[in-house]
Design an enzyme around this catalytic site. Structure first.
Site, PDB file in Angstrom:
ATOM      1  N   LYS A   1       0.811  -1.301  -0.025  1.00  0.00           N
ATOM      2  CA  LYS A   1       0.043   0.165  -0.021  1.00  0.00           C
ATOM      3  C   LYS A   1       1.024   1.176  -0.059  1.00  0.00           C
ATOM      4  O   LYS A   1       1.855   1.216   0.870  1.00  0.00           O
ATOM      5  CB  LYS A   1      -0.843  -0.121   1.188  1.00  0.00           C
ATOM      6  CG  LYS A   1      -1.737   0.968   1.303  1.00  0.00           C
ATOM      7  CD  LYS A   1      -2.780   0.877   2.335  1.00  0.00           C
ATOM      8  CE  LYS A   1      -3.754   2.044   2.613  1.00  0.00           C
ATOM      9  NZ  LYS A   1      -4.861   1.843   3.825  1.00  0.00           N
TER      10      LYS A   1
ATOM     11  N   SER B   1      -9.638   1.740   2.665  1.00  0.00           N
ATOM     12  CA  SER B   1      -8.797   2.494   1.969  1.00  0.00           C
ATOM     13  C   SER B   1      -7.861   1.835   1.175  1.00  0.00           C
ATOM     14  O   SER B   1      -7.400   2.156   0.147  1.00  0.00           O
ATOM     15  CB  SER B   1      -8.134   3.629   2.701  1.00  0.00           C
ATOM     16  OG  SER B   1      -7.140   2.977   3.617  1.00  0.00           O
TER      17      SER B   1
ATOM     18  N   SER C   1      -9.804  -0.508   6.800  1.00  0.00           N
ATOM     19  CA  SER C   1      -9.208  -0.451   5.706  1.00  0.00           C
ATOM     20  C   SER C   1      -8.592  -1.745   5.053  1.00  0.00           C
ATOM     21  O   SER C   1      -7.986  -1.605   4.175  1.00  0.00           O
ATOM     22  CB  SER C   1      -8.306   0.749   5.729  1.00  0.00           C
ATOM     23  OG  SER C   1      -8.918   1.914   5.444  1.00  0.00           O
TER      24      SER C   1
HETATM   25  N1  GLN Z   1     -13.106   4.163   6.006  1.00  0.00           N
HETATM   26  C1  GLN Z   1     -12.459   4.637   7.387  1.00  0.00           C
HETATM   27  C2  GLN Z   1     -11.981   6.169   7.340  1.00  0.00           C
HETATM   28  O1  GLN Z   1     -12.291   6.616   6.170  1.00  0.00           O
HETATM   29  C3  GLN Z   1     -11.390   3.748   7.630  1.00  0.00           C
HETATM   30  C4  GLN Z   1      -9.989   4.152   7.026  1.00  0.00           C
HETATM   31  C5  GLN Z   1      -8.601   3.214   7.443  1.00  0.00           C
HETATM   32  O2  GLN Z   1      -9.234   2.046   8.089  1.00  0.00           O
HETATM   33  N2  GLN Z   1      -7.749   3.775   7.156  1.00  0.00           N
HETATM   34  O3  GLN Z   1     -11.678   6.667   8.049  1.00  0.00           O
END
Ligand code: GLN
Length: 493
Positions: free
Chosen positions: A83, A158, A182
């Protein structure tokens, strides 16, 4: 005739290991096949922001030399996607943000260094929502990722790139980060396995910080066994990350006995919400029956504060993000839009460098931390967080693990939630509680609904990765969902 590009890209880590060790395949052949498949298919998927073509081939050649007589690790020669929030000394690291376009870190993240030392092959930097903020990968400043199962759907976020890369056989295994879901949510949307370790199990050094009290790095893989192998490779104390735990790392492979007879699995009503898709509810209910058939005892548990996890997260995570992202000021890193005064330099760099969701988080967080509101929002959120954690602690006195859906829906269409941040935030309603409590969770495919993957997560007490992997593996052995692959050109089904 064997189609090398298709066949080797479909192998698990464990199968690839055997093929490499038996010299049926060289790491260079394997890597070249992946690079070719990426060149053929990734234009449609968008899983990679940067393909590390030359680095990968050099690492593969080094892995082949190591296979001739050196010390071989479980990931030697295995193709990995990283990532793009993980710092790599030999490739740009952008967090999918304009503010870091072209930025090259001066060091490797600890997880990257460990994989490098073990001889893994880095295929490239995988796409993500900007600074890991999002649930659909549509917040990437560079391009969206398309779900390999249906290219009109999101891959989740994400870590949409790492999830789609494994699902589309564009990497054997990948690493992502999970702050509020994410890893697990995109793993679920893309029909692969995704593991969020206990907070502190894996070093965060070199992970671009979003919410430091929640962020954790973990693997995406085709099977639970592969996720265990990848976790083994990255887990453990790091003297350079004071939040990493000195707790010894057990042998996760040994935990995968296939036997869960007599284990107590908790089911919590709180993991049912309005708006949950019937196809998801059905698949998860069927999986729960399967756990009983495998000899586990199902026990009802109650997590009364879990319903506050989402609002609490949206105070805590933006508050920490607003502080962490203060460093991107046009002076130290990446984009710098020079203006007559320093203040204007900050304003223009941040104004043009950050996308709308990142700005929304910075504003929410700055507000929650500002004097006069700090106690009402931030301090209150910290207190509620403790209550959420206590509910889980109470549950662990009765059960070994909790099984719940990973998400209330399957992958939604691209664009469906981009105008409604609240709907986007709701995609993580089932994953966020584990982050607030600091506990591990593994997402495993458990069915299909409308032709799209459904996923369940197994949550466990802190440092019980072995337990949740054992449960997920036993389930996976009894089902064929993990083995189902999306219908892509050149991909066998
Ligand atoms: N979707 C969640 C957010 O937007 C979690 C994101 C993540 O785990 N990095 O904060």
């Amino acid at each position: 005739m064997m189609n090398l590009v298709t066949d080797v890209s479909e192998l698990t880590v464990a199968q690839t290991r055997r093929a490499l060790d038996a010299r049926e395949l060289s790491a260079v052949e394997l890597t070249a096949a992946f690079l070719e498949r990426i060149a053929q298919l990734d234009g449609e998927i968008g899983a990679y922001l940067h393909v590390m073509h030359d680095v990968a081939l050099a690492q593969a050649a080094a892995a082949d030399r190591r296979l001739l007589g050196g010390e071989v690790s479980p990931l030697t020669g295995i193709p990995v996607a990283l990532k793009d929030v993980l710092c790599t000394i030999d490739a740009p690291t952008t967090a999918a943000s304009r503010i870091l376009e072209g930025f090259r870190p001066p060091y490797d993240a600890t997880v990257v260094r460990r994989l490098r030392e073990q001889g893994a092959v880095f295929l490239g930097k995988a796409n993500t929502d900007e600074f890991a903020m999002g649930s659909s990968n549509e917040n990437s400043a560079f391009k969206p990722v398309r779900n390999p199962w249906n290219r009109d759907r999101v891959p989740g976020g994400s870590s949409g790139g790492p999830a789609a890369a494994v699902a589309a056989s564009l990497a054997t295994v990948s690493l992502g980060s999970d702050t509020g879901g994410s890893i697990r949510q995109p793993a679920g949307f893309c029909g692969v396995v995704g593991l969020k370790p206990t907070y502190g199990r894996v070093s965060r050094l070199g992970l671009m910080a979003f919410a430091s009290s929640l962020d954790q790095i973990g693997p995406f893989a085709r099977t639970v066994e592969d996720a265990a192998i990848a976790l083994q490779a990255i887990a453990g104390h790091d003297p350079l990350d004071s939040t990493s735990s000195p707790e010894p790392v057990p042998n996760y492979g040994e935990a995968l006995t296939g036997d869960i007879r007599g284990m107590k699995i908790g089911i919590a009503d709180e993991y049912t919400v309005d708006g949950m898709e019937p196809g998801v509810a059905r698949a998860v209910a069927a999986a729960i029956v399967r756990f009983r058939d495998l000899g586990a005892e199902l026990v009802n548990v109650s997590l009364p504060h879990t319903k506050y996890a989402l609002p609490t997260y949206y105070i805590t995570a933006p508050a920490e993000a607003s502080a962490n992202l203060a460093r991107y000021d046009g002076v130290k890193y990446g984009l710098a839009i020079e203006a007559p005064t320093l203040r204007e330099t900050y304003e223009r760099t941040r104004g043009e460098g950050f996308g709308p969701e990142v700005k929304r988080r910075i504003m929410l967080g700055t507000y929650a931390l500002s004097s006069g509101y700090y106690d009402a929002y931030y301090v209150k959120a910290q207190k509620v967080r403790t209550l959420i954690k206590r509910d889980f602690d109470e549950a662990w006195s009765k059960v070994d693990a909790i099984v719940a859906p990973t998400s209330p829906t399957v992958a939604f269409p691209l664009g469906a939630r981009t105008d409604d941040p609240y709907q986007m935030y709701l995609a993580d309603v089932f994953t966020i509680p584990a982050n607030m409590a600091g506990i591990p969770g593994v997402a495993v495919p458990c069915g299909l609904s409308e032709g799209l993957p459904v996923s369940l997560q197994v949550l466990g007490p802190a440092f019980a990765e072995g337990t949740i992997l054992r449960i997920a593996d036993a389930y996976e052995r009894s089902e064929s969902w993990s083995a189902r692959r999306p219908d892509l050109p050149g991909a066998a089904n």
